[in-house]
Design an enzyme around this catalytic site. Sequence first.
Site, PDB file in Angstrom:
ATOM      1  N   TYR A 142     -23.982 -12.997  15.903  1.00 42.47           N
ATOM      2  CA  TYR A 142     -25.433 -12.950  15.703  1.00 42.47           C
ATOM      3  C   TYR A 142     -25.702 -12.525  14.271  1.00 42.47           C
ATOM      4  O   TYR A 142     -25.137 -11.551  13.780  1.00 42.47           O
ATOM      5  CB  TYR A 142     -26.059 -11.942  16.669  1.00 42.47           C
ATOM      6  CG  TYR A 142     -27.564 -11.820  16.539  1.00 42.47           C
ATOM      7  CD1 TYR A 142     -28.400 -12.852  16.955  1.00 42.47           C
ATOM      8  CD2 TYR A 142     -28.146 -10.677  15.993  1.00 42.47           C
ATOM      9  CE1 TYR A 142     -29.779 -12.745  16.840  1.00 42.47           C
ATOM     10  CE2 TYR A 142     -29.521 -10.564  15.876  1.00 42.47           C
ATOM     11  CZ  TYR A 142     -30.335 -11.603  16.294  1.00 42.47           C
ATOM     12  OH  TYR A 142     -31.699 -11.496  16.177  1.00 42.47           O
ATOM     13  N   ASP A 237     -20.789 -10.460   7.618  1.00 40.32           N
ATOM     14  CA  ASP A 237     -22.042  -9.862   8.075  1.00 40.32           C
ATOM     15  C   ASP A 237     -21.695  -8.474   8.596  1.00 40.32           C
ATOM     16  O   ASP A 237     -21.167  -8.310   9.699  1.00 40.32           O
ATOM     17  CB  ASP A 237     -22.659 -10.728   9.176  1.00 40.32           C
ATOM     18  CG  ASP A 237     -23.972 -10.150   9.681  1.00 40.32           C
ATOM     19  OD1 ASP A 237     -24.220  -8.942   9.463  1.00 40.32           O
ATOM     20  OD2 ASP A 237     -24.745 -10.895  10.300  1.00 40.32           O
ATOM     21  N   LYS A 265     -30.142  -2.399   8.818  1.00 45.12           N
ATOM     22  CA  LYS A 265     -30.699  -1.057   9.085  1.00 45.12           C
ATOM     23  C   LYS A 265     -29.782   0.105   8.739  1.00 45.12           C
ATOM     24  O   LYS A 265     -30.241   1.206   8.433  1.00 45.12           O
ATOM     25  CB  LYS A 265     -31.053  -0.995  10.563  1.00 45.12           C
ATOM     26  CG  LYS A 265     -29.906  -1.461  11.476  1.00 45.12           C
ATOM     27  CD  LYS A 265     -30.390  -2.181  12.714  1.00 45.12           C
ATOM     28  CE  LYS A 265     -29.256  -2.964  13.363  1.00 45.12           C
ATOM     29  NZ  LYS A 265     -29.695  -4.047  14.203  1.00 45.12           N
TER      30      LYS A 265
HETATM   31  N1  HOZ Z   1     -30.104  -7.313  19.878  1.00 49.86           N
HETATM   32  C1  HOZ Z   1     -30.369  -6.330  18.880  1.00 49.86           C
HETATM   33  C2  HOZ Z   1     -29.129  -5.560  18.549  1.00 49.86           C
HETATM   34  N2  HOZ Z   1     -27.947  -6.315  18.481  1.00 49.86           N
HETATM   35  C3  HOZ Z   1     -31.432  -5.438  19.405  1.00 49.86           C
HETATM   36  C4  HOZ Z   1     -32.274  -4.893  18.366  1.00 49.86           C
HETATM   37  C5  HOZ Z   1     -33.453  -4.088  18.914  1.00 49.86           C
HETATM   38  O1  HOZ Z   1     -33.961  -4.375  19.983  1.00 49.86           O
HETATM   39  O2  HOZ Z   1     -33.826  -3.157  18.247  1.00 49.86           O
END
Ligand code: HOZ
Length: 425
Positions: A142, A237, A265
């Site tokens: 992802y 990534d 983040k």
């Molecule tokens: N799928 C995101 C983490 N791999 C979730 C991010 C979120 O909901 O803050």
Amino acid sequence: MSRSEELFARALEVIPGGVNSPVRAFRSVGGTPRFIASANGSHIVDEDGKTYLDFIGSWGPMILGHNHEGVRRKVLEACMDGLSFGAPTEREVIMAELICSMVPGMEMVRMVNSGTEAVMSALRAARGYTGRDKIIKFAGNYHGHSDSILIKAGSGVMEGGVPDSSGVTRGATADTLSAVYNDLSSVEEILDQYPEQIAAIIVEPVAANMGVVPPAEGFLQGLRDLCTKHGVVLIFDEVITGFRLAAGGAQEYFGIQADLVTFGKIIGGGMPVGAYGGKKEIMSVISPLGPVYQAGTLSGNPIAMAAGIEMLTILKENPSIYTGIRETGEYLFNGIQAILDETGAPCTMNHVSSLGNIFFTPDPVVDYTSAQKSDTAAFGRYFHYMLDNGVHLGPSQFEAMFVSAAHTREDIDQTLELIRKYFTK
Ligand code: HOZ
């Protein structure tokens, strides 16, 4: 009705699915998401006043634990100077110097506002640099939600069981080719099929959005070699692995150097931030130095920089944090493995350092196809048992558990005890 239920009902009326990011909606596990009021160290407190031991850690960035005092102080100090200027600041220079000093091969870095933006921009840079259009990604990896990369993406896309997102045009993904994680021959096939047309290979060096899937021995080195041979830009990534596996991220941990690296983040200690960077030769294509345009008013935002500088400085000056989170992670994940072995539970434990998760399938999980064999309903039952007993896990089979420096042995023992009870019941 609990306060979380009440808030969720209100949210459903005005926010799609009641959430601002799909996984949070609990769709794959059922039930009501806990609305969080506050967090400290390894614990979070929901709007009903219930405390949970947290293994989400804002999906990675809380390496030092929630609401770290030093980071919080720097944020508050920065707020006193103003919230955003849309003009350069000293903090951006310090942040860039810090990142370049910690990350192998990082000669130049550009701040953005999220991992999605970082990836989108790094791909554009790679295309601009090579003059080629196509990119290779791996199924189940992802890289955020920009159009061109939403093919066989992991995380929330995978959880919804949809290989590709609606609303993304065929044209937008026409140049994105999908290979099999941990399978170099699938990459070679694409490179042979499209000679001198591939601009970049982008990879999660540890896949952590289809559950945690470690790179097989030789996989990352193989990608490095193929990229060098074919003049392709290798992009790591590191939105999840950066500054987590080691101060220099997965590059340092595995001893493999990428050409470009993307962060999210994590470099803002949880503030909305991202960055991409690497070789000066490649980064020199970025505007205003070169012809590849990329911009943003909030890029390098002073508050985000203040948080990031403090967190990265702490990490840089205290290498023992890495030994600590690795040992805590191994204590937890090896402990879970032992429970699975003892009880014969049909599960597979994958982990790398402070990242790990239990797959509800007895077979090895090495890629997207094997991850998809997981029994997501069984995960849902386990998830709710843990939640009911005060442990907050990612509400999806395909999300990782994140261990932080704030997790204590007592936290982990308590977690292992619960898991033992669950699998022996
Ligand atoms: N799928 C995101 C983490 N791999 C979730 C991010 C979120 O909901 O803050």
